[in-house]
Design an enzyme around this catalytic site. Structure first.
Site, PDB file in Angstrom:
ATOM      1  N   ASP A 118      10.517 -58.340  43.187  1.00 60.37           N
ATOM      2  CA  ASP A 118       9.520 -59.408  43.321  1.00 60.37           C
ATOM      3  C   ASP A 118       9.158 -59.952  41.951  1.00 60.37           C
ATOM      4  O   ASP A 118       8.801 -59.182  41.048  1.00 60.37           O
ATOM      5  CB  ASP A 118       8.262 -58.854  43.999  1.00 60.37           C
ATOM      6  CG  ASP A 118       8.482 -58.593  45.478  1.00 60.37           C
ATOM      7  OD1 ASP A 118       9.046 -59.460  46.153  1.00 60.37           O
ATOM      8  OD2 ASP A 118       8.088 -57.505  45.949  1.00 60.37           O
ATOM      9  N   GLY A 137       2.331 -62.593  47.346  1.00 57.64           N
ATOM     10  CA  GLY A 137       1.414 -62.325  46.244  1.00 57.64           C
ATOM     11  C   GLY A 137       1.168 -60.841  46.000  1.00 57.64           C
ATOM     12  O   GLY A 137       1.015 -60.424  44.860  1.00 57.64           O
ATOM     13  N   PHE A 138       1.155 -60.075  47.075  1.00 59.84           N
ATOM     14  CA  PHE A 138       0.775 -58.666  46.926  1.00 59.84           C
ATOM     15  C   PHE A 138       1.526 -57.791  47.916  1.00 59.84           C
ATOM     16  O   PHE A 138       1.876 -58.263  49.003  1.00 59.84           O
ATOM     17  CB  PHE A 138      -0.740 -58.500  47.145  1.00 59.84           C
ATOM     18  CG  PHE A 138      -1.534 -59.300  46.152  1.00 59.84           C
ATOM     19  CD1 PHE A 138      -1.831 -58.769  44.898  1.00 59.84           C
ATOM     20  CD2 PHE A 138      -1.918 -60.603  46.436  1.00 59.84           C
ATOM     21  CE1 PHE A 138      -2.516 -59.534  43.958  1.00 59.84           C
ATOM     22  CE2 PHE A 138      -2.604 -61.371  45.503  1.00 59.84           C
ATOM     23  CZ  PHE A 138      -2.913 -60.829  44.259  1.00 59.84           C
ATOM     24  N   GLY A 153       1.465 -54.119  50.244  1.00 60.86           N
ATOM     25  CA  GLY A 153       0.449 -53.406  51.006  1.00 60.86           C
ATOM     26  C   GLY A 153      -0.364 -54.255  51.973  1.00 60.86           C
ATOM     27  O   GLY A 153      -1.425 -53.822  52.432  1.00 60.86           O
ATOM     28  N   ASP A 198      10.128 -59.812  55.047  1.00 60.38           N
ATOM     29  CA  ASP A 198       9.471 -59.214  53.882  1.00 60.38           C
ATOM     30  C   ASP A 198       7.959 -59.252  54.050  1.00 60.38           C
ATOM     31  O   ASP A 198       7.372 -60.328  54.159  1.00 60.38           O
ATOM     32  CB  ASP A 198       9.894 -60.017  52.640  1.00 60.38           C
ATOM     33  CG  ASP A 198       9.371 -59.446  51.325  1.00 60.38           C
ATOM     34  OD1 ASP A 198       8.981 -58.264  51.301  1.00 60.38           O
ATOM     35  OD2 ASP A 198       9.373 -60.193  50.329  1.00 60.38           O
TER      36      ASP A 198
END
Ligand code: DX5
Ligand code: ZN
Length: 211
Positions: A34, A137-138, A140, A166
């Site tokens: 990423d 962006g993140f 979890g 994803d």
């Protein structure tokens, strides 16, 4: 067909990138890196300067969550897969040329809120669609179930393309995404937040078979 599990690495430092690659090397065919620029998304990660001399024995796909991806891709030479966001495409020709010069292949990523017909003009040039099942962006974050409709539709429209999902993939969601039509599943926290990455990969693979 069995789903391919692709470890996703979202880190800020090269040493963490190398540590994670080495944790899964030999257990998978490819890893997903990423890359964020703090513009296209509100987060920043490792970038091209960190990618020189990455370990061999595994294939790399770069998930470019950046503005002007062509400027980044040209710095990363080799037979890699470069997945750019359709929302970041201003000059497709320039992206194609940068990828060709770098010696790589192209994929296209699409965020959950973007209509899938936006992909039509570029689809003939890509080997893979990356369907985001979270807002980029993140890591979890929670898997957005509603994207399964678009996975089905994309699978129907493009039976031969690789479809990777994803975001929020783990043992609880892998079968859903796979049965909707994804042949590749990227996962970060479900692999790297586990004590044994190899076991975590097997767990996801096995759960993808059920259903
Ligand atoms: C999100 C990234 C994903 C993320 C996946 O912007 O593109 O690849 O690392 O993380 P998990 O698997 O934890 O949702
Ligand atoms: Zn990603």
């Amino acid at each position: 067909m069995e789903a391919e599990i692709i470890p996703a690495i979202l880190v800020k430092r090269r040493e963490d990138l190398l540590e994670r690659i080495n944790r899964v090397k030999g257990k998978v065919t490819s890893v997903h890196i990423d890359v964020m620029d703090n513009e296209f998304v509100p987060n920043k990660t490792v970038g091209p300067d960190d990618f020189a001399g990455l370990p061999g024995g595994v294939e790399y796909e770069f998930h470019w969550m950046v503005k002007n991806p062509e400027k980044w891709i040209e710095k990363v030479k080799g037979r890699h897969l470069h997945v750019v966001h359709i929302e970041a495409v201003e000059n497709w020709q320039a992206i194609k040329e940068a990828c060709k010069k770098a010696g790589g292949k192209l994929g296209i990523a699409i965020s959950p809120a973007t209509p899938i017909d936006r992909l039509e003009p570029v689809i003939k040039d890509v080997s893979r669609i990356l369907v985001m099942s979270v807002v980029p962006g993140f890591d979890g974050q929670k898997y957005i179930i509603q994207v399964e409709g678009r996975i089905r539709e994309l699978r129907r429209k493009y039976p031969k393309l690789e479809i990777e999902v994803d975001g929020g993939i783990g043992p609880a969601t892998a079968a859903r995404a796979h049965s909707a039509g994804a042949d590749k599943l990227a996962a970060a926290s479900a692999i790297f937040a586990q004590p044994d990455a190899g076991k975590a990969i097997e767990d996801i693979k096995n759960s993808a078979k059920k259903k």
